[in-house]
Scaffold this motif. Structure first.
Motif, mmCIF file in Angstrom:
data_model
loop_
_atom_site.group_PDB
_atom_site.id
_atom_site.type_symbol
_atom_site.label_atom_id
_atom_site.label_comp_id
_atom_site.label_asym_id
_atom_site.label_seq_id
_atom_site.Cartn_x
_atom_site.Cartn_y
_atom_site.Cartn_z
ATOM 1 N N ALA A 47 0.958 -1.061 0.030
ATOM 2 C CA ALA A 47 0.066 0.280 -0.241
ATOM 3 C C ALA A 47 0.738 1.340 0.229
ATOM 4 O O ALA A 47 0.260 2.325 -0.580
ATOM 5 C CB ALA A 47 -1.062 -0.225 1.195
ATOM 6 N N LEU A 48 2.345 0.756 0.326
ATOM 7 C CA LEU A 48 2.856 2.307 0.831
ATOM 8 C C LEU A 48 3.075 2.482 -0.916
ATOM 9 O O LEU A 48 4.042 3.784 -0.728
ATOM 10 C CB LEU A 48 4.194 2.255 1.309
ATOM 11 N N ALA A 49 3.892 2.657 -1.663
ATOM 12 C CA ALA A 49 4.155 2.260 -2.947
ATOM 13 C C ALA A 49 3.104 3.283 -4.192
ATOM 14 O O ALA A 49 4.014 4.000 -4.572
ATOM 15 C CB ALA A 49 3.944 0.830 -4.335
ATOM 16 N N SER A 50 2.357 3.635 -3.444
ATOM 17 C CA SER A 50 1.421 5.607 -3.925
ATOM 18 C C SER A 50 1.413 6.247 -3.000
ATOM 19 O O SER A 50 1.076 6.743 -3.490
ATOM 20 C CB SER A 50 0.298 4.390 -4.089
ATOM 21 N N ASN A 51 2.394 6.290 -2.647
ATOM 22 C CA ASN A 51 2.248 7.539 -1.045
ATOM 23 C C ASN A 51 3.280 8.184 -1.726
ATOM 24 O O ASN A 51 4.856 7.835 -2.228
ATOM 25 C CB ASN A 51 2.557 6.439 0.422
#
Ligand code: MN
Length: 203
Positions: A47-51
């Protein structure tokens, strides 16, 4: 979206004699590149990949050592290169000077406090000048690649200036003389960049 190793925006020789070209080249192409690559590997498919990197650090699970070490390393070095840009360095002035005077009493007292934070950080880490939304500034330090955006680290402000005191940042030129490297750093700070970062946080 994957993070990309930023260009320095200046030559590896540009900070000499304070920071030598060989150190700059290895630091950028090996160390910072390594943090960038490993950060991307650690967040790929999560989920961190788009932050943004700031979102990743502020919401960090401190037990996630791969993101902690490499996300910190990615962000910290981006700030480090940017705030040493040799173009139009300016001087400490304006609202940031007012905040420094308010917090420390004078620019010299700030230099002493920041230098002490850098020199007394045992082992590897960073010294920071951080800003808070209310306009106040603080000096702190952190170990390894931690920084004050991370939960519970340092003064909890937003870093606007950071000094890398890992040996890889100075050993070729200064060997064990960290205090000489810390003193030299004040010759290469781009205060115009630092002041813009300060204004973005307090406005
Ligand atoms: Mn480094």
């Amino acid at each position: 979206m994957a993070f990309t190793l930023p260009e320095l925006g200046y030559a590896y020789t540009a900070l000499e004699p304070h920071i030598d070209a060989r150190t700059m080249e290895i630091h950028h192409t090996k160390h910072h590149n390594g943090y960038t690559t490993k950060l991307n590997a650690a967040i790929e498919g999560t989920a961190l990949a788009s932050n943004t990197i700031e979102e990743i650090l502020k919401g960090l699970d401190m037990n996630n050592s791969a993101v902690r070490n490499n996300g910190g390393g990615f962000f910290n070095h981006c700030l480090f290169w940017e705030t040493m840009n040799p173009d139009d360095r300016g001087r400490l002035s304006g609202a940031l000077l007012d905040a420094v005077n308010s917090a420390f009493g004078s620019k010299d007292a700030f230099v002493d406090k920041f230098s002490a934070a850098a020199k007394t950080r045992f082992g590897s880490g960073w010294a920071w000048l951080c800003a808070h939304a209310d306009g106040s500034v603080e000096v702190c330090s952190s170990p390894n690649q931690d920084n004050p955006l991370m939960p519970g680290v340092g003064c909890g402000g937003t870093p606007i200036l950071g000094l890398d005191v890992w040996e890889h940042a100075y050993y070729l030129n200064y060997q064990n003389r960290r205090p000489d490297y810390v003193a030299a750093f004040f010759n290469v700070i781009n205060w115009n960049v630092v002041e813009k970062k300060y204004e973005a946080i307090v406005s």
